[in-house]
Scaffold this motif. Sequence first.
Motif, mmCIF file in Angstrom:
data_model
loop_
_atom_site.group_PDB
_atom_site.id
_atom_site.type_symbol
_atom_site.label_atom_id
_atom_site.label_comp_id
_atom_site.label_asym_id
_atom_site.label_seq_id
_atom_site.Cartn_x
_atom_site.Cartn_y
_atom_site.Cartn_z
ATOM 1 N N TRP A 115 2.251 6.990 16.138
ATOM 2 C CA TRP A 115 1.261 6.552 15.149
ATOM 3 C C TRP A 115 -0.071 6.213 15.809
ATOM 4 O O TRP A 115 -1.139 6.435 15.223
ATOM 5 C CB TRP A 115 1.797 5.343 14.377
ATOM 6 C CG TRP A 115 3.019 5.661 13.596
ATOM 7 C CD1 TRP A 115 4.287 5.249 13.838
ATOM 8 C CD2 TRP A 115 3.108 6.509 12.435
ATOM 9 N NE1 TRP A 115 5.167 5.770 12.911
ATOM 10 C CE2 TRP A 115 4.460 6.547 12.043
ATOM 11 C CE3 TRP A 115 2.166 7.227 11.696
ATOM 12 C CZ2 TRP A 115 4.906 7.271 10.946
ATOM 13 C CZ3 TRP A 115 2.603 7.950 10.598
ATOM 14 C CH2 TRP A 115 3.950 7.972 10.232
ATOM 15 N N THR A 118 3.100 2.021 5.792
ATOM 16 C CA THR A 118 3.123 0.582 6.050
ATOM 17 C C THR A 118 3.162 -0.146 4.715
ATOM 18 O O THR A 118 2.942 0.452 3.662
ATOM 19 C CB THR A 118 1.893 0.102 6.850
ATOM 20 O OG1 THR A 118 0.762 -0.053 5.973
ATOM 21 C CG2 THR A 118 1.547 1.063 7.977
ATOM 22 N N ALA A 173 2.427 -1.824 12.416
ATOM 23 C CA ALA A 173 3.003 -2.075 11.092
ATOM 24 C C ALA A 173 4.134 -1.099 10.782
ATOM 25 O O ALA A 173 5.173 -1.484 10.231
ATOM 26 C CB ALA A 173 1.918 -1.987 10.022
ATOM 27 N N ALA A 174 3.964 0.183 11.111
ATOM 28 C CA ALA A 174 4.996 1.181 10.847
ATOM 29 C C ALA A 174 6.225 0.934 11.718
ATOM 30 O O ALA A 174 7.366 1.051 11.258
ATOM 31 C CB ALA A 174 4.445 2.585 11.091
ATOM 32 N N LEU A 202 -1.818 0.486 12.436
ATOM 33 C CA LEU A 202 -0.888 1.440 11.831
ATOM 34 C C LEU A 202 0.383 1.526 12.662
ATOM 35 O O LEU A 202 1.505 1.449 12.118
ATOM 36 C CB LEU A 202 -1.560 2.817 11.735
ATOM 37 C CG LEU A 202 -0.650 4.015 11.450
ATOM 38 C CD1 LEU A 202 0.017 3.870 10.085
ATOM 39 C CD2 LEU A 202 -1.462 5.321 11.522
ATOM 40 N N LEU A 218 8.243 -2.246 10.545
ATOM 41 C CA LEU A 218 9.046 -2.020 9.347
ATOM 42 C C LEU A 218 10.365 -1.339 9.681
ATOM 43 O O LEU A 218 11.413 -1.684 9.132
ATOM 44 C CB LEU A 218 8.254 -1.170 8.347
ATOM 45 C CG LEU A 218 8.913 -0.907 6.989
ATOM 46 C CD1 LEU A 218 9.145 -2.219 6.246
ATOM 47 C CD2 LEU A 218 8.058 0.027 6.149
ATOM 48 N N LEU A 259 1.234 -2.921 4.458
ATOM 49 C CA LEU A 259 0.031 -3.752 4.518
ATOM 50 C C LEU A 259 -0.643 -3.767 3.151
ATOM 51 O O LEU A 259 -0.642 -2.765 2.430
ATOM 52 C CB LEU A 259 -0.937 -3.211 5.568
ATOM 53 C CG LEU A 259 -0.494 -3.303 7.035
ATOM 54 C CD1 LEU A 259 -1.516 -2.620 7.934
ATOM 55 C CD2 LEU A 259 -0.305 -4.757 7.448
ATOM 56 N N LEU A 311 -1.702 4.668 6.673
ATOM 57 C CA LEU A 311 -1.550 3.232 6.441
ATOM 58 C C LEU A 311 -0.989 2.977 5.045
ATOM 59 O O LEU A 311 -0.154 2.097 4.849
ATOM 60 C CB LEU A 311 -2.898 2.520 6.599
ATOM 61 C CG LEU A 311 -3.349 2.203 8.028
ATOM 62 C CD1 LEU A 311 -4.832 1.856 8.049
ATOM 63 C CD2 LEU A 311 -2.536 1.062 8.623
#
Length: 419
Positions: free
Chosen positions: A263, A279, A307-308, A304, A311, A281, A275
Amino acid sequence: MTDFQPKSDFLRILKERGFIHQCSDFEGLDALAAKGKVVAYVGYDCTAQSLHIGNYLTMMMLYWLQQSGNKPITLMGGGTTRIGDPSGKDETRAMRTIEEIDSNKAAIKGVFSKVLTFGEGPKNAQMVDNADWLTKLEWIEMLRDVGRHFSVNRMLAMDSVRLRLEREHEMSFIEFNYMIAQSYDYVELARRLGCNLQMGGSDQWGNIIMGVDLGRRMGTHQLYALTTPLLTTASGAKMGKTAQGAVWLNAEQFSPYDFWQYWRNTEDADVGRFLKLFTILPMDEIARLEALQGSEINEAKKALASAATELLHGKAAAEAAAETARKTFEEGGTAASLPSVEIAGSEVEAGFGVLAAFVKAGLVPSNGEARRQVQAGGLRVNDVVVADPAQVLSPADAVHGGAIKLSFGKKKHVLLKLV
């Protein structure tokens, strides 16, 4: 779809984040979702030990479905994998043994709990396997009760069949039956669990619509279809491929660090879109990141990546990957958590060609590509540019705790560990 303004949180979120490609009935589905009455499924065939980025997209659709108060179902293709989906393929898929399918299924199952909440509650996710009904069907009864609802003319017009025939590639009879099995899955889930929505990639639209039609013919409640666009990058390339192969979701097949780095290497033009898709977010934070220009866009890429990765692999793994990248790229160090590939020390003692080393590390797909990268100045050993494609590595190069650091460009690094 552009003029449709959803009233339900589910379709509103999917629309603003870019998930929607086609829907069989926006108004009808929106009304159900607004009442929290959507029971939706996505099917996942067990063709490998892990799912990949394309599957992650539909998993995110199930995530937002559950977050908006509706019920997700993950359908394991223990039965359909025995047939093989011909969609997008020019050749018949390799037939897998029952043991292979069961092994793949077991390896895949765990990833869903990273994104969905399973349990006994009315909105909790549920996992089922189509082997439970497909393997118990009697041939004559199947032809009489289900097969009679299918038009061969319509089946031949389906993209998965038509394109194969136009290219004069053979299609087996078992593959021709895949759409019947998938359609019947929808009917069974409607009857067993009250399912009323099937989601998938846009290449599945025809199969899903045939399931909607089969449900109507076999007397189920109203069924709906919803697809998401197939993934491509801004440059038009198919998303989810690296020099090492597919971007898998299981950590054993693709490490959290590699996932984070994938990413981080996103093209500038794709950052905002990814994003939104990959994600959770908030949209205002995504808008802020999307507006960054110049070198600041690297901060958006890091956000990005983190956050990815968080998760899918958890916060600790995401933070460790980000710290490894910081040490490697910003401080010029070598972090122990860099991806590594083992090689026998005896093999290196005999003299190991630098081109073969980069291929073994998965940084390039072939010696020819490695040679081209040497000519372009793109390969480094222990942070020193490789100038000679005939260079040979030796144990003396293992200066990083018994490993040789191989780098492709500024962002891709692998430790070649001597064992």
